[in-house]
Design a protein around this motif. Structure first.
Motif, PDB file in Angstrom:
ATOM      1  N   UNK B  75      -1.623  35.695  44.889  1.00 47.18           N
ATOM      2  CA  UNK B  75      -0.663  35.095  43.958  1.00 47.18           C
ATOM      3  C   UNK B  75      -1.244  34.989  42.554  1.00 47.18           C
ATOM      4  N   UNK B  76      -2.499  34.588  42.490  1.00 49.17           N
ATOM      5  CA  UNK B  76      -3.142  34.537  41.178  1.00 49.17           C
ATOM      6  C   UNK B  76      -3.141  35.939  40.568  1.00 49.17           C
ATOM      7  N   UNK B  77      -3.407  36.934  41.392  1.00 48.08           N
ATOM      8  CA  UNK B  77      -3.384  38.320  40.920  1.00 48.08           C
ATOM      9  C   UNK B  77      -1.989  38.713  40.427  1.00 48.08           C
ATOM     10  N   UNK B  78      -0.981  38.315  41.164  1.00 47.25           N
ATOM     11  CA  UNK B  78       0.390  38.609  40.725  1.00 47.25           C
ATOM     12  C   UNK B  78       0.670  37.950  39.373  1.00 47.25           C
ATOM     13  N   UNK B  79       0.213  36.704  39.260  1.00 47.08           N
ATOM     14  CA  UNK B  79       0.385  36.023  37.981  1.00 47.08           C
ATOM     15  C   UNK B  79      -0.248  36.843  36.867  1.00 47.08           C
ATOM     16  N   UNK B  80      -1.434  37.329  37.182  1.00 48.46           N
ATOM     17  CA  UNK B  80      -2.156  38.119  36.188  1.00 48.46           C
ATOM     18  C   UNK B  80      -1.376  39.378  35.781  1.00 48.46           C
ATOM     19  N   UNK B  81      -0.895  40.182  36.760  1.00 49.08           N
ATOM     20  CA  UNK B  81      -0.182  41.364  36.249  1.00 49.08           C
ATOM     21  C   UNK B  81       1.143  41.049  35.628  1.00 49.08           C
ATOM     22  N   UNK B  82       1.771  39.990  36.074  1.00 52.27           N
ATOM     23  CA  UNK B  82       3.044  39.636  35.443  1.00 52.27           C
ATOM     24  C   UNK B  82       2.838  39.163  34.006  1.00 52.27           C
ATOM     25  N   UNK B  83       1.762  38.384  33.780  1.00 47.04           N
ATOM     26  CA  UNK B  83       1.481  38.020  32.384  1.00 47.04           C
ATOM     27  C   UNK B  83       1.226  39.281  31.560  1.00 47.04           C
ATOM     28  N   UNK B  84       0.502  40.241  32.145  1.00 47.60           N
ATOM     29  CA  UNK B  84       0.239  41.473  31.399  1.00 47.60           C
ATOM     30  C   UNK B  84       1.538  42.213  31.103  1.00 47.60           C
ATOM     31  N   UNK B  85       2.409  42.277  32.101  1.00 50.06           N
ATOM     32  CA  UNK B  85       3.707  42.941  31.878  1.00 50.06           C
ATOM     33  C   UNK B  85       4.469  42.214  30.776  1.00 50.06           C
ATOM     34  N   UNK B  86       4.437  40.884  30.822  1.00 48.13           N
ATOM     35  CA  UNK B  86       5.168  40.114  29.803  1.00 48.13           C
ATOM     36  C   UNK B  86       4.539  40.309  28.430  1.00 48.13           C
ATOM     37  N   UNK B  87       3.215  40.446  28.404  1.00 50.65           N
ATOM     38  CA  UNK B  87       2.530  40.609  27.111  1.00 50.65           C
ATOM     39  C   UNK B  87       2.903  41.917  26.417  1.00 50.65           C
ATOM     40  N   UNK B  88       3.332  42.931  27.206  1.00 47.75           N
ATOM     41  CA  UNK B  88       3.755  44.195  26.577  1.00 47.75           C
ATOM     42  C   UNK B  88       4.972  43.984  25.695  1.00 47.75           C
ATOM     43  N   UNK B  89       5.600  42.818  25.815  1.00 46.78           N
ATOM     44  CA  UNK B  89       6.790  42.532  25.004  1.00 46.78           C
ATOM     45  C   UNK B  89       6.434  41.751  23.745  1.00 46.78           C
ATOM     46  N   UNK B  90       5.115  41.657  23.464  1.00 47.11           N
ATOM     47  CA  UNK B  90       4.711  41.140  22.160  1.00 47.11           C
ATOM     48  C   UNK B  90       4.422  39.656  22.055  1.00 47.11           C
ATOM     49  N   UNK B  91       4.289  38.985  23.190  1.00 48.74           N
ATOM     50  CA  UNK B  91       3.859  37.581  23.136  1.00 48.74           C
ATOM     51  C   UNK B  91       2.590  37.473  23.960  1.00 48.74           C
ATOM     52  N   UNK B  93      -0.444  35.684  26.384  1.00 55.35           N
ATOM     53  CA  UNK B  93      -0.469  34.797  27.553  1.00 55.35           C
ATOM     54  C   UNK B  93      -0.593  33.338  27.107  1.00 55.35           C
ATOM     55  N   UNK B  94      -1.406  33.104  26.087  1.00 50.00           N
ATOM     56  CA  UNK B  94      -1.538  31.739  25.567  1.00 50.00           C
ATOM     57  C   UNK B  94      -0.194  31.161  25.151  1.00 50.00           C
ATOM     58  N   UNK B  95       0.609  31.996  24.497  1.00 45.73           N
ATOM     59  CA  UNK B  95       1.927  31.498  24.083  1.00 45.73           C
ATOM     60  C   UNK B  95       2.787  31.179  25.298  1.00 45.73           C
ATOM     61  N   UNK B  96       2.723  32.070  26.294  1.00 43.19           N
ATOM     62  CA  UNK B  96       3.505  31.804  27.506  1.00 43.19           C
ATOM     63  C   UNK B  96       3.051  30.511  28.182  1.00 43.19           C
ATOM     64  N   UNK B 288      -6.285  21.217  34.449  1.00 37.56           N
ATOM     65  CA  UNK B 288      -7.204  22.337  34.673  1.00 37.56           C
ATOM     66  C   UNK B 288      -7.426  23.094  33.360  1.00 37.56           C
ATOM     67  N   UNK B 289      -6.339  23.280  32.614  1.00 36.98           N
ATOM     68  CA  UNK B 289      -6.424  24.021  31.356  1.00 36.98           C
ATOM     69  C   UNK B 289      -7.296  23.262  30.342  1.00 36.98           C
ATOM     70  N   UNK B 290      -7.079  21.958  30.240  1.00 40.84           N
ATOM     71  CA  UNK B 290      -7.881  21.163  29.298  1.00 40.84           C
ATOM     72  C   UNK B 290      -9.341  21.072  29.739  1.00 40.84           C
ATOM     73  N   UNK B 291      -9.542  20.858  31.021  1.00 37.85           N
ATOM     74  CA  UNK B 291     -10.921  20.782  31.521  1.00 37.85           C
ATOM     75  C   UNK B 291     -11.680  22.082  31.249  1.00 37.85           C
TER      76      UNK B 291
END
Lengths: 252, 313, 252, 313
Positions: B75-91, B93-96, B288-291
């Motif tokens: 699932x973490x891996x899926x998150x990773x490729x989906x963020x990459x797919x979403x990033x191809x649209x110009x935003x 991962x940090x913004x997401x 988790x993100x802040x830590x």
């Protein structure tokens, strides 16, 4: 003590250390600093639990009382676990985990390198198989040790403190007793003093690369050989074993 | 007009089943829709690690622990490729992630329900991944190339997860009375939220229009939901569990199962943030993100130092 | 549902809420901000566990299957616990605990005031005995709510956030179902809508004195009536029940 | 000389068994010795909460949980009066706590051993409180009034604790084979550290001189240790546990048990900070103290506001 008894104990040492460290690593799930680390740390956990399964199954077989990997993982008491003291240290912050895994992976790496030529086929095969995994664990933790050591001032100080705090538990990794003596004679086990020499080299090298200072020599805690633990292990075990203890009749 | 011509060309490609790629021209709304949908999908994978992560330390056998760990890792891996797919649209991962944490972006509402027993690991795999898969199989043919390819990859792993979840349910349903009760209870709690994962009825789903025309969405919510129900009812029967819906029955004419009314008040309530675990999930993610902030900073500082060294050398 | 069944459930609600909140409070041991608070919080834990023993023993007696307080505390599953959602919230920081205990003690206080005249002698006696303890719990948590609310800017903001975060779990305290209906008819239970009126007064008064703002109305989570919980309870139970589960034959 | 006269008067009071009170003149060394000893005693009560606190959440019955909670609460209370007694000597609790956290002040080394099973709750009560009590009974007659009175109060509760601990051991020693093994294991681990709680042999104990002359200490380390051993050996026999000392045997001539050599290297090592839990205990104390800083600040700010309001009114 028979060779078989010694070997059972030896397998528990290996299997328990992998199991407990694997359980610790799995606690990181969804808590990593970046998604890639969630993946990497889960990976390490998976490898370690896998290693423990092999060794616990083998211990059960050697014992000959029909105990399975799960009987050994879920139905022993705290004072019957032979894991390293280092493996049970709490995760703390990411740097604490990196430092712990670094020290422990370097130990496993050199131990398994040596055990590849064990006279016991199962141990040799286990070492050969695990070495690939452990090479990755060592690389992963070393890289982070370097990044944190040579990163910001904050990260440098934090990881240095983590190393210092864990140092007193590293002596335990290399302690030997009758079990080792018997098995070394048979060519099954290896002299941990030799492993320590290699471990020292690796540790020194990476610590230097990380611009960190090797912790000062200090009194080393013992535990592993006598199944003696910190108070942290009991809580880990209570959680880990709960379902098997609560439903002893159930298959899962 | 230039744009109109482009739009026509774009629609012609869509109609001809040619995938849209990141460098291709695309309408702003198409891009926005995809950014929203793909990032939501990525967030769901990431937040979905929490309810399952809750049981790793208590997995009742080493094998079960390994299977669960591997699933969550996927699932973490899926998150990773989906963020990459979403990033191809110009935003980025940090913004997401910021949109997720601020509540602007959503994730699948199902993960706002708690996992209370080990049987929930079965129910999540069987029902939640089962529902996801029906949707994802359909999305393999979605019009945006990177999203479509991510879906192909994800679908393979997801069907594996679904089978593993079903196995847990089957084992428990055939286990001790306590285990069977846990399995039934898990089904009772996850059934309705799972079938609501497909979203509102088509008649109440205003966004569908363009998404269908642009072939982002290939089948409607109700079509997908019906597929899932038809498949799942039989699986429940096989292992002797009862779907908690008194209105459920086979409709010979339709060739489908009829089923009862879903509680859309509950659905919208949970979407809007008032489910049992919404706050817990977001707070966990933020913590988790802040830590990890100091770790990310250190990694960046180190990388910069290395770059400088290379320049000097 | 018979009156006896309803009463058993009612006792579990009371007993479980005391037990779980007591277990939470005992987690504070050696973690308080000052020694006096270690003492005070242990005191609250002691009172609560004591209350749970009375109610669980009574539930076991009403059930007539020979189950003891320990059978009910240690051998039920998560989905058989009828404690309030509020009681299982994690301790968080000191302010989170103060806010949780304040909201919960005010509930117990007014509930027990009303139950003192229950037609069931055991319930009435339990309420009469517990009211003294709960009066102290309410005073202790109210005083801290005021100190933190009217202390520093930091403490004011923290405790306000604690209150806001917990608010969605307060509706659960007052939900009723068939159990209440049956027992209210018999004069055993009380109308929680009435209890809520008194609770509101107390809450409003103390929140005002603490210079805090009452949280806005929001959707209220349900759980208690159906033994539905947050993910936090399972971990608490695993730890609490471990020894009894691991050694089912043992007497302690 | 003025001081010499005072010193003579002081010693005369001591010799006449008249208690020294906070406002009385006392030699600087007497004061220092007491500050050190009483605060160390207070710290021991406070740090001692940790190894027992470790088992509250896992206490195996509700009764056991209540008994343990009550015991730990008593210890916190003892800490409180001992800090008060120490404060009569002109140093604040905050100063004492700082000395503890900086490592300048010690606490009883026994608390640097971990509690690993429920039987350890028995062993701590039976042996650790048992040893403490032998010392404390003797200290009831100590020359400093506030300390003596604190000891009287503490002794009453402590003997209760010791009995409860012994009960746990007795129950387990007569329980299942696993329980009996745990009880024996706990005795094995706690025996030697417990008898070393009385401190070094009199011949190696340089501070004793003045402490005896000033009647701070009424009996020597070795005398107290012998009392404890004589009492405890018989208790172990009654419940069928074996003291882990092969040299232990009754000496008819002395009317006491002879016993084996203690491991003073271990003793000094643990005192110096290298026991299994020294760092854990201090870090735990520091963490709780730091986490509570904002609470203490708020309480002070509130109290000041109230004072101002009263002045205005």
């Amino acid at each position: 003590m028979t060779t078989n008894e010694a070997l059972i104990n030896y397998c528990l040492r290996l299997g328990d250390s992998s199991l407990i460290l694997g359980q610790r690593m799995s606690e990181w799930c969804s808590n990593g600093p970046i998604l890639e680390e969630d993946i990497a740390m889960t990976n390490v956990a998976l490898d370690l639990i896998g290693q423990s399964r092999t060794m616990l199954t083998y211990a059960g077989k050697l014992e000959g009382k029909g105990r399975t990997e799960d009987d050994l993982a879920y139905k022993r008491e705290e004072r019957e676990f032979y894991n390293t003291l280092l493996s049970e240290r709490p995760n703390g912050h990411f740097g604490d985990t990196v430092a712990r895994n670094f020290l422990h992976s370097a130990f496993f790496y050199h131990l398994f390198q040596a055990l590849k030529s064990s006279e016991d086929e199962m141990i040799a095969a286990h070492a050969a198989k695990s070495i690939k995994e452990v090479t990755y664990h060592l690389r992963h933790s070393s890289e982070w040790l370097v990044r944190l050591g040579d990163g910001t001032e904050e990260s440098h100080n934090k990881i240095q403190e983590s190393l210092n705090d864990l140092w007193e538990f590293t002596g335990d990794l290399f302690e030997m007793n009758e079990v080792d003596e018997i098995l070394i004679k048979e060519g099954i086990a290896v002299d941990l003093a030799e492993v320590k020499k290699e471990w020292d080299k690796t540790i020194n090298q990476v610590i230097e690369r990380a611009t960190l200072t090797k912790p000062e020599e200090c009194y080393m805690q013992s535990g592993r050989l006598n199944a003696m633990h910190s108070e942290y292990l009991g809580h880990l075990i209570a959680e880990m074993q709960f379902l098997q203890r609560a439903y002893p009749e159930a298959q899962w | 007009m230039e744009d109109l011509r482009k739009l026509e060309e774009f629609q012609a490609k869509i109609d001809a089943e040619i995938k849209i790629e990141p460098k291709d021209w695309m309408p702003e709304d198409y891009k926005k829709h995809l950014q929203r949908q793909i990032s939501q999908h990525a967030h769901s994978e990431v937040i979905g690690m929490q309810p399952e992560g809750n049981w790793i330390s208590r997995a009742p056998s080493l094998r079960a622990k390994v299977v669960l760990l591997a699933k969550i890792q996927d699932e973490a891996g899926h998150g990773q490729y989906l963020y990459s797919a979403a990033e191809t649209l110009g935003k980025s991962r940090d913004e997401f992630i910021e949109e997720l944490q601020s509540g602007k972006a959503k994730y699948s509402s199902i993960f706002n329900y708690p996992t209370l027993t080990w049987a929930d690991m079965g129910a999540v795999g069987w029902l939640v991944d089962g529902a996801a898969i029906v949707n994802q199989v359909s999305l393999q043919r979605t019009s945006y190339g990177p999203y479509s390819r991510a879906m192909v990859r994800i679908c393979k792993e997801e069907s594996f997860h679904q089978r593993q979840g079903y196995e847990i349910m089957a084992t428990m349903a055939n286990g001790t009375p306590e285990q069977k009760a846990m399995a039934q209870d898990a089904l009772n709690r996850f059934w309705w939220p799972s079938i609501m994962m497909f979203g509102p009825h088509d008649s109440d789903s205003p966004n569908t229009g363009n998404a269908v025309k642009w072939k982002i969405k290939r089948e409607t919510n109700d079509e997908l939901r019906q597929k899932f129900i038809d498949k799942t009812v039989q699986q429940a029967e096989v292992i002797g569990l009862t779907i908690p819906d008194p209105d459920l029955k086979w409709n010979e004419d339709r060739g489908h199962y009829d089923f009862g009314e879903m509680d859309w008040d509950e659905f919208w309530r949970v979407v809007k943030g008032n489910g049992p675990c919404n706050k817990q999930r977001l707070n966990h993610h933020k913590k988790a993100h802040n830590d990890g902030a100091w770790v990310r900073e250190a990694a960046i500082a180190y990388a910069e130092k290395q770059k400088e060294k290379q320049l000097v050398a």
